[in-house]
Motif scaffolding. Structure first.
Motif, mmCIF file in Angstrom:
data_model
loop_
_atom_site.group_PDB
_atom_site.id
_atom_site.type_symbol
_atom_site.label_atom_id
_atom_site.label_comp_id
_atom_site.label_asym_id
_atom_site.label_seq_id
_atom_site.Cartn_x
_atom_site.Cartn_y
_atom_site.Cartn_z
ATOM 1 N N ARG A 97 -35.017 11.776 48.456
ATOM 2 C CA ARG A 97 -33.904 12.723 48.326
ATOM 3 C C ARG A 97 -32.668 12.206 49.061
ATOM 4 O O ARG A 97 -31.553 12.263 48.548
ATOM 5 C CB ARG A 97 -34.310 14.094 48.878
ATOM 6 C CG ARG A 97 -33.298 15.197 48.579
ATOM 7 C CD ARG A 97 -33.657 16.499 49.279
ATOM 8 N NE ARG A 97 -33.635 16.433 50.719
ATOM 9 C CZ ARG A 97 -32.522 16.397 51.473
ATOM 10 N NH1 ARG A 97 -31.331 16.415 50.907
ATOM 11 N NH2 ARG A 97 -32.593 16.357 52.780
ATOM 12 N N GLN A 98 -32.883 11.684 50.259
ATOM 13 C CA GLN A 98 -31.751 11.165 51.035
ATOM 14 C C GLN A 98 -31.144 9.935 50.364
ATOM 15 O O GLN A 98 -29.926 9.779 50.322
ATOM 16 C CB GLN A 98 -32.192 10.829 52.452
ATOM 17 C CG GLN A 98 -32.436 12.050 53.305
ATOM 18 C CD GLN A 98 -32.908 11.693 54.711
ATOM 19 O OE1 GLN A 98 -33.084 10.542 55.039
ATOM 20 N NE2 GLN A 98 -33.111 12.718 55.519
ATOM 21 N N HIS A 115 -29.180 11.026 47.478
ATOM 22 C CA HIS A 115 -27.934 11.630 47.963
ATOM 23 C C HIS A 115 -26.942 10.543 48.366
ATOM 24 O O HIS A 115 -25.752 10.622 48.042
ATOM 25 C CB HIS A 115 -28.230 12.567 49.140
ATOM 26 C CG HIS A 115 -27.022 13.206 49.716
ATOM 27 N ND1 HIS A 115 -26.329 14.197 49.058
ATOM 28 C CD2 HIS A 115 -26.370 12.990 50.890
ATOM 29 C CE1 HIS A 115 -25.306 14.576 49.807
ATOM 30 N NE2 HIS A 115 -25.303 13.848 50.917
ATOM 31 N N GLU A 116 -27.448 9.514 49.048
ATOM 32 C CA GLU A 116 -26.575 8.421 49.490
ATOM 33 C C GLU A 116 -26.032 7.640 48.303
ATOM 34 O O GLU A 116 -24.908 7.156 48.339
ATOM 35 C CB GLU A 116 -27.335 7.479 50.441
ATOM 36 C CG GLU A 116 -27.676 8.102 51.778
ATOM 37 C CD GLU A 116 -26.439 8.519 52.572
ATOM 38 O OE1 GLU A 116 -25.421 7.802 52.539
ATOM 39 O OE2 GLU A 116 -26.494 9.572 53.234
ATOM 40 N N LYS A 161 -25.702 8.975 45.215
ATOM 41 C CA LYS A 161 -24.866 9.898 44.456
ATOM 42 C C LYS A 161 -23.541 10.157 45.161
ATOM 43 O O LYS A 161 -22.511 10.339 44.502
ATOM 44 C CB LYS A 161 -25.631 11.218 44.270
ATOM 45 C CG LYS A 161 -24.994 12.156 43.301
ATOM 46 C CD LYS A 161 -25.841 13.395 43.130
ATOM 47 C CE LYS A 161 -25.132 14.385 42.238
ATOM 48 N NZ LYS A 161 -25.845 15.627 42.169
ATOM 49 N N ASN A 162 -23.505 10.163 46.454
ATOM 50 C CA ASN A 162 -22.279 10.452 47.224
ATOM 51 C C ASN A 162 -21.119 9.556 46.800
ATOM 52 O O ASN A 162 -20.053 10.057 46.472
ATOM 53 C CB ASN A 162 -22.563 10.305 48.714
ATOM 54 C CG ASN A 162 -22.453 11.625 49.436
ATOM 55 O OD1 ASN A 162 -22.179 12.643 48.834
ATOM 56 N ND2 ASN A 162 -22.667 11.586 50.732
ATOM 57 N N PRO A 163 -21.287 8.237 46.843
ATOM 58 C CA PRO A 163 -20.142 7.406 46.441
ATOM 59 C C PRO A 163 -19.902 7.399 44.931
ATOM 60 O O PRO A 163 -18.803 7.116 44.478
ATOM 61 C CB PRO A 163 -20.500 6.012 46.932
ATOM 62 C CG PRO A 163 -21.957 6.025 47.190
ATOM 63 C CD PRO A 163 -22.354 7.441 47.400
ATOM 64 N N THR A 218 -19.898 9.943 42.833
ATOM 65 C CA THR A 218 -19.094 11.091 42.395
ATOM 66 C C THR A 218 -17.590 10.767 42.463
ATOM 67 O O THR A 218 -16.865 10.974 41.475
ATOM 68 C CB THR A 218 -19.450 12.342 43.213
ATOM 69 O OG1 THR A 218 -20.844 12.600 43.056
ATOM 70 C CG2 THR A 218 -18.651 13.549 42.758
ATOM 71 N N PRO A 219 -17.071 10.263 43.594
ATOM 72 C CA PRO A 219 -15.632 9.932 43.599
ATOM 73 C C PRO A 219 -15.278 8.813 42.604
ATOM 74 O O PRO A 219 -14.205 8.820 41.999
ATOM 75 C CB PRO A 219 -15.347 9.470 45.019
ATOM 76 C CG PRO A 219 -16.531 9.798 45.814
ATOM 77 C CD PRO A 219 -17.642 10.115 44.888
#
Length: 180
Positions: free
Chosen positions: A136-137, A140-141, A143-145, A147-148
């Motif tokens: 999951r982490q 998330h890591e 997916k985080n970059p 998205t922008p």
């Protein structure tokens, strides 16, 4: 009766013939020695007391050994339970008799085996939980970059479709940001 300073007790009994006539009188003197009788009584009482004390000691020792033989399996069970931990393999006990202690030992062995299985299941579950959290982490890591980047790319596509004159400059800025 008394002869000089010697005191004694006499018992008299008649001797009778076949016709019922007294033919003689029998005298049985009995010399009373009070001190000797008292000493003999004391000796008898002390022997009886010593015998009872000896029997009490023997009974106590027999009771101790009987209690020890009964409680020894319980002591073994107690030590085995003390050694049992959730992390290691439990120590199963061997007890062949089919008495109350045998039932307790069998129940302990069953519970120890069950505890071991549950500990393994718990460890497996904990590993899976850790891996899920890690995945999951990581997601998330990742997916985080993204998205922008996605939003910037969508904006760049809209600018291109709109035919903006500064599209090349914006494309260079986006490429620079993406590379960083």
């Amino acid at each position: 009766e008394q002869i000089g300073s010697l005191k004694y007790t006499s018992a008299y009994a008649p001797l009778i013939d076949k016709r019922g006539e007294i033919i003689a009188i029998l005298n049985l003197p009995y010399f009373i020695k009070e001190n000797e009788i008292r000493q003999e009584t004391i000796m008898l009482v002390s022997r009886i007391a010593n015998t009872y004390i000896l029997l009490a000691i023997i009974a106590g020792l027999l009771g101790y050994f009987a209690a020890y033989s009964i409680s020894k399996p319980l002591q073994v069970l107690k030590h085995a339970m003390r050694k049992t931990s959730i992390a290691g393999q439990p120590e199963l006990l061997e007890y062949r008799d089919n008495d109350e202690i045998g039932h307790i030992v069998r129940e302990y062995n069953r519970m120890a085996s069950e505890l071991s299985k549950n500990a393994q299941l718990l460890a497996q579950s904990e590993k899976e939980k850790v891996w899920r959290e890690m995945a999951r982490q990581i997601a998330h890591e990742i997916k985080n970059p993204l998205t922008p980047i996605k939003l910037s790319l969508q904006q760049l596509v809209r600018i291109k479709e709109a035919g903006a004159p500064d599209w090349d400059q914006r494309f260079n800025e986006f490429s620079k940001m993406l590379l960083e």
